[in-house]
Design a protein around this motif. Sequence first.
Motif, mmCIF file in Angstrom:
data_model
loop_
_atom_site.group_PDB
_atom_site.id
_atom_site.type_symbol
_atom_site.label_atom_id
_atom_site.label_comp_id
_atom_site.label_asym_id
_atom_site.label_seq_id
_atom_site.Cartn_x
_atom_site.Cartn_y
_atom_site.Cartn_z
ATOM 1 N N ILE A 73 0.840 -1.197 0.000
ATOM 2 C CA ILE A 73 0.000 0.000 0.000
ATOM 3 C C ILE A 73 0.876 1.249 0.000
ATOM 4 O O ILE A 73 0.619 2.209 -0.733
ATOM 5 N N GLU A 74 1.941 1.226 0.803
ATOM 6 C CA GLU A 74 2.843 2.378 0.846
ATOM 7 C C GLU A 74 3.497 2.607 -0.519
ATOM 8 O O GLU A 74 3.678 3.756 -0.947
ATOM 9 N N ILE A 75 3.868 1.524 -1.187
ATOM 10 C CA ILE A 75 4.459 1.631 -2.529
ATOM 11 C C ILE A 75 3.516 2.400 -3.458
ATOM 12 O O ILE A 75 3.934 3.304 -4.202
ATOM 13 N N LEU A 76 2.225 2.062 -3.398
ATOM 14 C CA LEU A 76 1.251 2.712 -4.272
ATOM 15 C C LEU A 76 1.055 4.183 -3.898
ATOM 16 O O LEU A 76 0.956 5.051 -4.780
ATOM 17 N N ILE A 77 1.024 4.473 -2.607
ATOM 18 C CA ILE A 77 0.899 5.866 -2.156
ATOM 19 C C ILE A 77 2.090 6.686 -2.631
ATOM 20 O O ILE A 77 1.944 7.802 -3.145
ATOM 21 N N ARG A 78 3.287 6.139 -2.478
ATOM 22 C CA ARG A 78 4.490 6.864 -2.903
ATOM 23 C C ARG A 78 4.525 7.047 -4.426
ATOM 24 O O ARG A 78 5.015 8.061 -4.922
ATOM 25 N N ALA A 79 4.022 6.065 -5.152
ATOM 26 C CA ALA A 79 3.971 6.180 -6.612
ATOM 27 C C ALA A 79 3.071 7.330 -7.027
ATOM 28 O O ALA A 79 3.404 8.113 -7.934
ATOM 29 N N GLU A 80 1.927 7.466 -6.363
ATOM 30 C CA GLU A 80 1.019 8.573 -6.672
ATOM 31 C C GLU A 80 1.670 9.910 -6.336
ATOM 32 O O GLU A 80 1.562 10.873 -7.105
ATOM 33 N N ARG A 81 2.337 9.988 -5.209
ATOM 34 C CA ARG A 81 2.961 11.246 -4.797
ATOM 35 C C ARG A 81 4.158 11.607 -5.672
ATOM 36 O O ARG A 81 4.531 12.773 -5.757
ATOM 37 N N ALA A 82 4.728 10.604 -6.319
ATOM 38 C CA ALA A 82 5.830 10.861 -7.257
ATOM 39 C C ALA A 82 5.307 11.144 -8.665
ATOM 40 O O ALA A 82 6.099 11.277 -9.607
ATOM 41 N N ASP A 83 3.974 11.252 -8.792
ATOM 42 C CA ASP A 83 3.321 11.526 -10.082
ATOM 43 C C ASP A 83 3.656 10.479 -11.140
ATOM 44 O O ASP A 83 3.776 10.795 -12.330
ATOM 45 N N MET A 84 3.788 9.239 -10.708
ATOM 46 C CA MET A 84 3.991 8.162 -11.681
ATOM 47 C C MET A 84 2.689 7.903 -12.427
ATOM 48 O O MET A 84 1.594 8.157 -11.917
ATOM 49 N N ASN A 85 2.823 7.400 -13.625
ATOM 50 C CA ASN A 85 1.670 7.123 -14.475
ATOM 51 C C ASN A 85 1.132 5.729 -14.135
ATOM 52 O O ASN A 85 1.753 4.715 -14.474
ATOM 53 N N ILE A 86 -0.001 5.692 -13.449
ATOM 54 C CA ILE A 86 -0.590 4.435 -12.985
ATOM 55 C C ILE A 86 -1.845 4.133 -13.795
ATOM 56 O O ILE A 86 -2.764 4.945 -13.855
#
Length: 218
Positions: A188-201
């Motif tokens: 879950i933390e991985i996904l939160i950090r990905a969003e905050r890094a503006d990764m394209n999900i």
Amino acid sequence: MDINILFPVYNEQKRVENGVTKTVSYLRNLNSIPFKITIIDNNSSDNTPEICKNLEKKYNEVQYIAIKEQGVGIAFRTGISLNKSSIVGYMDCDLSTDLSHLNQVLSIFKNDKTIDIVNGSRFSKGSITKNRKWYRNITSFGLNFILKLFFKIKSNDTVCGFQFFKKESIEYLIEKTKSAENGWFYLIEILIRAERADMNIYELPVVWTDDPNTTVKM
């Protein structure tokens, strides 16, 4: 492009052989790109290790790794640390998420080079869930509500058990995620950090069937 599928397992003697065998058969028939399946065993106490070793001998595409700690988080980190493929991700060995979505994952990464993550979702428009128990729906929606309330997460499903990454993207996220959490909350933390890094999900609606023999506990 090639793909590495991680199967974290713990006491999965009833399901791991069927899950791995079906996945190998599906990907071989797809004949799309080279693939590898890495089984990471979280110190199982049943016959899982013996079954997985036999699968490793039977299929050239299968690798078996045994670790002494338990938790899908530590299994995931271990798999990523050993990964050499350009696309890597994890799924449950019970194949709750329909195997056909693997072909979609490959097409998404192939057709859009800007995608960093494909996140399977049981709760997006177009998703289909089968045999889902009412109390599991409550806990899933409750968790998602808390994550949206406190962390402003955009994803509709954080623990579907079907997630794939570009190699460089997940390596960056793991480098930034220093948490010692070994369980589901690490993912879950991985996904939160990905969003905050503006990764394209890319949130992928999935067909998902609840397994009554799941080893995941409330």
